[in-house]
Design a protein around this motif. Sequence first.
Motif, PDB file in Angstrom:
ATOM      1  N   ASP A   2       0.845  -1.289   0.176  1.00 39.19           N
ATOM      2  CA  ASP A   2       0.029  -0.061   0.051  1.00 39.19           C
ATOM      3  C   ASP A   2       0.824   1.132   0.132  1.00 39.19           C
ATOM      4  OD1 ASP A   2       0.567   0.956   2.765  1.00 39.19           O
ATOM      5  OD2 ASP A   2      -0.923  -0.353   3.411  1.00 39.19           O
ATOM      6  N   LYS A   3       0.299   2.248  -0.407  1.00 40.47           N
ATOM      7  CA  LYS A   3       1.002   3.685  -0.560  1.00 40.47           C
ATOM      8  C   LYS A   3       1.224   4.169   0.818  1.00 40.47           C
ATOM      9  CE  LYS A   3      -1.982   6.314  -2.408  1.00 40.47           C
ATOM     10  NZ  LYS A   3      -2.767   7.121  -3.056  1.00 40.47           N
ATOM     11  N   GLU A 107       2.203   7.607  -7.800  1.00 35.37           N
ATOM     12  CA  GLU A 107       1.111   6.344  -8.205  1.00 35.37           C
ATOM     13  C   GLU A 107       0.673   6.525  -9.497  1.00 35.37           C
ATOM     14  OE1 GLU A 107      -1.694   3.625  -5.634  1.00 35.37           O
ATOM     15  OE2 GLU A 107      -2.228   5.825  -5.506  1.00 35.37           O
ATOM     16  N   LYS A 108      -0.008   7.774  -9.787  1.00 38.09           N
ATOM     17  CA  LYS A 108      -0.594   7.886 -11.223  1.00 38.09           C
ATOM     18  C   LYS A 108       0.393   7.770 -12.292  1.00 38.09           C
ATOM     19  CE  LYS A 108      -3.249  11.668 -13.593  1.00 38.09           C
ATOM     20  NZ  LYS A 108      -2.765  12.711 -14.314  1.00 38.09           N
ATOM     21  N   ASN A 111       0.973   4.083 -12.701  1.00 33.18           N
ATOM     22  CA  ASN A 111      -0.414   3.411 -13.516  1.00 33.18           C
ATOM     23  C   ASN A 111      -0.403   3.746 -14.733  1.00 33.18           C
ATOM     24  OD1 ASN A 111      -0.846   2.271 -10.603  1.00 33.18           O
ATOM     25  ND2 ASN A 111      -2.371   3.925 -10.314  1.00 33.18           N
ATOM     26  N   GLU A 112       0.002   4.965 -15.109  1.00 33.72           N
ATOM     27  CA  GLU A 112      -0.032   5.309 -16.653  1.00 33.72           C
ATOM     28  C   GLU A 112       0.800   4.236 -17.461  1.00 33.72           C
ATOM     29  OE1 GLU A 112       0.376   9.690 -16.596  1.00 33.72           O
ATOM     30  OE2 GLU A 112      -1.612   9.925 -16.073  1.00 33.72           O
ATOM     31  N   TYR A 115       1.713  -0.285 -14.705  1.00 37.13           N
ATOM     32  CA  TYR A 115       2.295  -0.768 -13.338  1.00 37.13           C
ATOM     33  C   TYR A 115       1.515  -0.502 -12.138  1.00 37.13           C
ATOM     34  CZ  TYR A 115       6.378  -1.593 -16.309  1.00 37.13           C
ATOM     35  OH  TYR A 115       7.080  -1.944 -17.429  1.00 37.13           O
ATOM     36  N   SER A 116       1.534  -1.114 -11.188  1.00 40.37           N
ATOM     37  CA  SER A 116       0.634  -0.877  -9.823  1.00 40.37           C
ATOM     38  C   SER A 116       1.692  -1.129  -8.722  1.00 40.37           C
ATOM     39  CB  SER A 116      -0.329  -1.793  -9.920  1.00 40.37           C
ATOM     40  OG  SER A 116      -0.938  -1.843  -8.475  1.00 40.37           O
ATOM     41  N   PHE A 117       1.670  -0.272  -7.588  1.00 42.50           N
ATOM     42  CA  PHE A 117       2.387  -0.344  -6.419  1.00 42.50           C
ATOM     43  C   PHE A 117       1.917  -2.010  -5.601  1.00 42.50           C
ATOM     44  CE2 PHE A 117       2.326   4.493  -5.128  1.00 42.50           C
ATOM     45  CZ  PHE A 117       3.353   4.465  -6.120  1.00 42.50           C
ATOM     46  N   ASP A 118       0.943  -2.569  -6.278  1.00 44.92           N
ATOM     47  CA  ASP A 118       0.451  -3.891  -5.860  1.00 44.92           C
ATOM     48  C   ASP A 118       1.697  -4.797  -6.251  1.00 44.92           C
ATOM     49  OD1 ASP A 118      -1.847  -3.004  -4.745  1.00 44.92           O
ATOM     50  OD2 ASP A 118      -2.837  -3.700  -6.288  1.00 44.92           O
ATOM     51  N   ASN A 119       2.208  -4.273  -7.106  1.00 45.19           N
ATOM     52  CA  ASN A 119       3.394  -5.425  -7.539  1.00 45.19           C
ATOM     53  C   ASN A 119       4.835  -5.035  -7.440  1.00 45.19           C
ATOM     54  OD1 ASN A 119       1.343  -7.284  -8.588  1.00 45.19           O
ATOM     55  ND2 ASN A 119       1.202  -5.855 -10.280  1.00 45.19           N
TER      56      ASN A 119
END
Length: 129
Positions: A2-3, A107-108, A111-112, A115-119
């Motif tokens: 998480d962030k 994060e934005k 995501n663009e 990719y995601s912080f989840d990974n």
Amino acid sequence: MDKVELKKKLSNGEQWGFIKETDDREYLGWILINKLQKLSFTPQREDYLDEDLYQIKVREAEKREKTPYHVIIKELRRDVHEIGKYETGDDIRQKDNYYFSCIDEVEKFINELGYSFDNIKHRSEIDAP
């Protein structure tokens, strides 16, 4: 991750990121995130004989204050990375630097890029240079 947890780890000086696909077996790629620490001093004019150097230090301090989150997108020749050779300009195909004021902006951007912080992984887990 998480962030909030990532923000804490970055604030502690850690670097996190992702493996970036390069579509070329000769190159490896990474997207790395770190947080620049505030300079531990305030540049003082009397400390610098060179006015230009003083201005560079002032701008660097201001930049770190306003945009501490740093994202590097890097592609490096595979052979250079695998033998642990010190990289030079000719070994790097891409090295783009981006700076952000907060973790939400990072994060934005991530995501663009798809990719995601989840990974996200610690730099050691992705064998980052």
